[in-house]
Every structure is written in structure tokens, then in C-alpha cells.
Design a protein around this motif. Structure first.
Motif, PDB file in Angstrom:
ATOM      1  N   PRO A   8       7.364 -17.904 -39.348  1.00 28.62           N
ATOM      2  CA  PRO A   8       6.902 -17.598 -38.294  1.00 28.62           C
ATOM      3  C   PRO A   8       7.520 -18.357 -37.087  1.00 28.62           C
ATOM      4  N   GLU A   9       8.138 -17.880 -35.819  1.00 25.79           N
ATOM      5  CA  GLU A   9       8.637 -18.468 -34.721  1.00 25.79           C
ATOM      6  C   GLU A   9       7.591 -19.143 -34.123  1.00 25.79           C
ATOM      7  N   ASN A  10       7.939 -20.531 -33.751  1.00 25.13           N
ATOM      8  CA  ASN A  10       6.940 -21.295 -32.979  1.00 25.13           C
ATOM      9  C   ASN A  10       5.601 -21.485 -33.715  1.00 25.13           C
ATOM     10  N   PHE A  11       5.463 -21.711 -34.814  1.00 29.18           N
ATOM     11  CA  PHE A  11       4.141 -21.491 -35.761  1.00 29.18           C
ATOM     12  C   PHE A  11       3.236 -22.747 -35.316  1.00 29.18           C
ATOM     13  N   LEU A  12       3.772 -23.798 -34.977  1.00 29.86           N
ATOM     14  CA  LEU A  12       3.204 -24.951 -34.360  1.00 29.86           C
ATOM     15  C   LEU A  12       2.450 -24.565 -33.171  1.00 29.86           C
ATOM     16  N   GLU A  13       3.164 -24.179 -32.261  1.00 35.59           N
ATOM     17  CA  GLU A  13       2.776 -23.907 -31.022  1.00 35.59           C
ATOM     18  C   GLU A  13       1.584 -22.844 -31.018  1.00 35.59           C
TER      19      GLU A  13
ATOM     20  N   CYS B 148       1.040 -23.753 -41.680  1.00 39.69           N
ATOM     21  CA  CYS B 148       2.244 -23.172 -42.431  1.00 39.69           C
ATOM     22  C   CYS B 148       2.656 -24.553 -43.195  1.00 39.69           C
ATOM     23  N   THR B 149       3.100 -24.421 -44.617  1.00 37.12           N
ATOM     24  CA  THR B 149       4.053 -25.084 -45.131  1.00 37.12           C
ATOM     25  C   THR B 149       5.213 -24.276 -45.803  1.00 37.12           C
ATOM     26  N   PHE B 150       6.455 -24.896 -45.801  1.00 41.60           N
ATOM     27  CA  PHE B 150       7.405 -24.103 -46.250  1.00 41.60           C
ATOM     28  C   PHE B 150       8.500 -24.797 -47.087  1.00 41.60           C
ATOM     29  N   PRO B 151       9.170 -24.185 -48.142  1.00 39.40           N
ATOM     30  CA  PRO B 151      10.283 -25.143 -48.839  1.00 39.40           C
ATOM     31  C   PRO B 151      11.528 -25.028 -48.273  1.00 39.40           C
TER      32      PRO B 151
ATOM     33  N   GLU C  32      13.519  -7.452 -27.612  1.00 38.76           N
ATOM     34  CA  GLU C  32      14.270  -8.787 -27.211  1.00 38.76           C
ATOM     35  C   GLU C  32      14.157  -9.710 -28.564  1.00 38.76           C
ATOM     36  N   LEU C  33      15.318 -10.493 -28.557  1.00 33.89           N
ATOM     37  CA  LEU C  33      15.284 -11.401 -29.612  1.00 33.89           C
ATOM     38  C   LEU C  33      14.546 -12.559 -29.042  1.00 33.89           C
ATOM     39  N   PRO C  34      14.110 -13.550 -30.039  1.00 40.84           N
ATOM     40  CA  PRO C  34      13.362 -14.684 -29.603  1.00 40.84           C
ATOM     41  C   PRO C  34      14.400 -15.451 -28.773  1.00 40.84           C
ATOM     42  N   PRO C  35      13.781 -16.331 -27.895  1.00 41.17           N
ATOM     43  CA  PRO C  35      14.807 -17.016 -27.074  1.00 41.17           C
ATOM     44  C   PRO C  35      15.647 -18.252 -27.953  1.00 41.17           C
ATOM     45  N   GLN C  36      15.044 -18.573 -28.933  1.00 40.59           N
ATOM     46  CA  GLN C  36      15.625 -19.879 -29.727  1.00 40.59           C
ATOM     47  C   GLN C  36      15.731 -19.362 -31.297  1.00 40.59           C
ATOM     48  N   VAL C  37      16.671 -18.146 -31.581  1.00 48.37           N
ATOM     49  CA  VAL C  37      16.638 -17.691 -32.969  1.00 48.37           C
ATOM     50  C   VAL C  37      17.447 -18.617 -33.825  1.00 48.37           C
ATOM     51  N   ASP C  38      17.926 -19.640 -33.572  1.00 45.34           N
ATOM     52  CA  ASP C  38      18.464 -20.590 -34.535  1.00 45.34           C
ATOM     53  C   ASP C  38      17.676 -21.995 -34.554  1.00 45.34           C
ATOM     54  N   ARG C  39      16.392 -21.801 -33.896  1.00 45.63           N
ATOM     55  CA  ARG C  39      15.525 -23.123 -34.220  1.00 45.63           C
ATOM     56  C   ARG C  39      15.538 -23.571 -35.436  1.00 45.63           C
ATOM     57  N   ILE C  40      15.543 -24.966 -35.826  1.00 41.20           N
ATOM     58  CA  ILE C  40      15.275 -25.775 -37.182  1.00 41.20           C
ATOM     59  C   ILE C  40      13.797 -26.174 -36.933  1.00 41.20           C
ATOM     60  N   TYR C  41      13.054 -25.882 -37.988  1.00 43.87           N
ATOM     61  CA  TYR C  41      11.605 -26.126 -37.879  1.00 43.87           C
ATOM     62  C   TYR C  41      11.755 -27.716 -38.732  1.00 43.87           C
ATOM     63  N   TRP C  42      12.251 -28.461 -38.600  1.00 46.18           N
ATOM     64  CA  TRP C  42      12.079 -29.541 -39.219  1.00 46.18           C
ATOM     65  C   TRP C  42      12.316 -30.988 -38.654  1.00 46.18           C
TER      66      TRP C  42
END
Length: 363
Positions: A317-322, A327-330, A353-363
Motif C-alpha cells: 500500500p502507498e504511504n502505508f507508514l503515514e 505492514c511487513t513485506f519481503p 489520478e496516479l499517486p504522486p510518487q509511483v516509484d517510491r521505494i519503501y525501504w
């Protein structure tokens, strides 16, 4: 004597007080998940097609579903197999499921060759696809599985008690806690099909599927919904299929859609054409074509807030922390915006509309 005005005011006050005590009613718009968190269960079940040899792979998956969601709702779980489940499989799985676990054998006519299939032609097709290195190209059982998931699992006697289902496969994971009921979300908001991952199909497995589909539609144009999602499937007005489909190893859907006339006639038409055996038509593109063409596009829902992993792809999920999602993920990034994903096509077809940061890295 009391005046009429006094009596009227008293009655109105009593009605307002009673309405205040009643729980809020659902409105006609889309409800957010928080409004669905504490209501009774829906007429729904989990469903898994599995072999006895899948026991190790399904145990961790069940544990994750229970911990992330089902321990709060206790939904039933239906297991289906083309042979009898072993005592070990039944004992091990039933002990960790909070709802009732049910185990069924698939009828032979749903897991065998119809009389109109040329078995020699089917064998030649498998051999050619295996030589060409196509995934599951030489597998006979995989074809029976795809045909069964396309046209029969929702007809099994154990499934007749349920309207909604959540398909779960071995070795998959829920990546985030789910604090509302997705089944209720579908019913209240009049959704019929929910997914988490969309991607391209291998054209070598479905070379004639679109052609056959167009032939069906020429005979039954009334089944095409005027507010459909055909733009998700084609960018040239339907002349060619772009191969986009919803990954059906995760489905939360209304089984009554598959039981309806439009889909039943579509599946029977496909089945007679033999592509499940002569080619390698998957249930994912078959379900996707039907949903995108026969449903109102507003009835198709992207469960963006449900984190999901089926090797090798993950939806995070986009911006899951905010958003406060646990979540945890592999993987370091969601598959949604990778080159082989069809999520951009979905957003475009739904005018989103596409999310503003579609290439965000969650790490």
C-alpha cells in the motif's frame, strides 16, 4: 387538555431521540473501511484449491490470514481437491482456522476432458509449448486447474451456501493488518470484483482468447455493460487485447456474478472452443475479460490498502507508514508501477489520478 402543537412537538422530540439511539444507516455512497469494522459477518467464505502436498505451503498462509484478519471475524474456509484430503491435511489446517473448515472433492466431470476435446491435439499442444519453454506449457494438471477455477469452483456444493468468496493460494502472504471487512465493503458499496495486482499475460498461452471472446460478443452484445472497463483491456478500441488482467490468485468477489447468465454463457462458449486444453487459457485472463466487459466498471475495486505477496510480486500500500497501516513485506518496492504491471492501464481506464510518487521505494 394539551394543545395540538404541544403534542406534535413532543412526538417529534421522541422520534429524534430514538433516531439518535439507532446506529447510523449506510448511505448510498462509498463507505470507508472504518465504517465497516464492527458489523456482523457477511455470507462469505475463504476458498482454496489445494493438494495434500500443499500442506506446508498453506499452513503459513492460513496463519497469516488468521493473524492479519480472520481472528476478528471467524469466516469459514472451504478447501477443494481433485482427490480426498488426507487426515493430516484436515487436522493440521482445521486447528488454526477460527471459522468452520470444510473439505470437498471436485466432481470428476469438472476435472477431466469433455467429450468434445481432441486429446491427441491437446497433447500435441502441450508438447509444443513445453519445447518453446512456456511456463506450465507441458502441464496437463495445470490446464485442468485453470478450467476448474474459470468455470466450476463456485458451483461446488460446499460453495452454494456462500455469495462472496476470498480466494487464497498456498505460499501467499498478507502483508498488512486488515481492520475492516472486505466482504462487507463489496456488498455495501455494490462491488463485485476485487483485486490487488494487475499484470500482463503471456500471449503465447492465449493466442486466440481475444478472437474467441469477440466472436462470443458478436452473438451476445447485450452482455457488454455500457459503463464497462474495456479500456483496461485494449487501447485500440477492441481490435487487439493488450494482455492486461487481474491476478486471480487474489480475488475477493461476488460468486453470483460467475453464476449469472452472462458469465455462464461466456464460459461455456470458451469451453467448447477448447482453448483451456489446446492452448493454455488461464482463469486470470478469463475472469478479467468477463469482469471488465460485463460489469459496471464501478463494481471493480482495487484493494489498494491490502498488502499482498505472491512470489515473485508484491503489492505494498502507498504511504502505508503515514496511513498507520501495520505492514511487513519481503520486497523493497511494490510491483504496481514496474514495467510488467498493468496498474497504470487500470488507473487510466478508471479515470483515476496516479499517486504522486509511483516509484517510491519503501525501504
Amino acid at each position: 387538555m394539551l394543545s395540538k402543537r404541544y403534542v406534535l412537538v413532543s412526538v417529534l422530540a421522541t422520534i429524534c431521540f430514538l433516531l439518535f439511539l439507532l446506529p447510523p444507516m449506510y448511505d448510498s455512497g462509498t463507505l470507508n473501511p472504518q465504517q465497516l469494522s464492527s458489523d456482523p459477518r457477511e455470507n462469505a467464505t475463504f476458498v482454496t484449491l489445494a493438494r495434500n502436498s500443499d500442506l506446508d505451503g498453506i499452513m503459513g498462509t492460513i496463519r497469516g490470514v488468521e493473524d492479519r484478519f480472520n481472528h476478528r471475524y471467524n469466516y469459514d474456509w472451504v478447501f477443494l481437491n481433485n482427490e480426498e484430503f488426507s487426515d493430516e491435511f484436515i487436522k493440521m489446517t482445521s486447528q488454526i482456522i477460527s471459522g468452520e473448515a470444510k473439505y470437498g472433492v471436485i466432481p470428476k466431470e469438472h476435472w477431466s476432458y469433455p467429450d468434445y476435446i481432441d486429446k491427441e491435439k491437446a497433447a500435441e499442444g502441450r508438447k509444443k509449448m513445453e519445447e518453446d519453454g512456456i511456463i506450465y506449457g507441458g502441464s496437463e494438471s495445470y490446464r485442468h486447474m485453470c478450467r476448474y477455477e474459470s468455470g466450476f469452483f463456485f458451483q461446488h456444493p460446499l460453495m452454494q451456501d456462500y455469495r462472496y468468496y476470498w480466494r487464497v493460494e498456498p505460499d501467499t502472504l498478507l502483508l498488512c493488518d486488515i481492520n475492516y471487512d472486505p466482504f462487507k465493503y463489496l456488498r455495501v458499496n455494490n462491488k463485485a470484483y476485487g483485486f490487488t495486482i494487475a499484470l500482463y499475460e503471456y500471449m503465447a498461452t492465449i493466442p486466440t482468447l481475444w478472437e474467441v471472446t469477440l466472436k462470443f460478443l458478436s452473438s451476445f452484445p447485450e452482455y457488454v455493460h455500457p459503463h464497462n472497463l474495456a479500456k483496461f483491456l485494449s487501447e485500440d478500441g477492441g481490435q487487439n487485447y493488450n494482455r492486461c488482467h487481474f491476478w486471480s490468485n487474489f480475488e475477493i468477489a461476488d460468486a453470483d456474478f460467475w453464476r449469472g447468465d452472462a458469465y455462464q454463457n461466456y464460459f461455456k462458449f470458451l469451453d467448447r472452443m477448447g482453448g483451456f486444453f489446446y492452448e493454455r487459457w488461464g482463469d486470470a485472463p478469463v475472469h478479467s475479460l468477463a469482469a471488465a466487459l460485463f460489469l459496471d466498471r464501478d463494481q471493480i475495486h482495487f484493494f489498494e490498502d491490502i498488502g499482498y505477496y505472491h512470489p515473485p510480486y508484491a503489492h505494498v500500500p502507498e504511504n502505508f507508514l503515514e496511513r498507520g497501516l501495520k505492514c511487513t513485506f519481503p520486497e523493497k518496492r511494490t510491483f504496481d508501477w514496474e514495467g510488467y504491471s498493468c496498474m497504470r492501464h487500470y488507473y487510466s481506464a478508471q479515470d483515476m489520478e496516479l499517486p504522486p510518487q509511483v516509484d517510491r521505494i519503501y525501504w
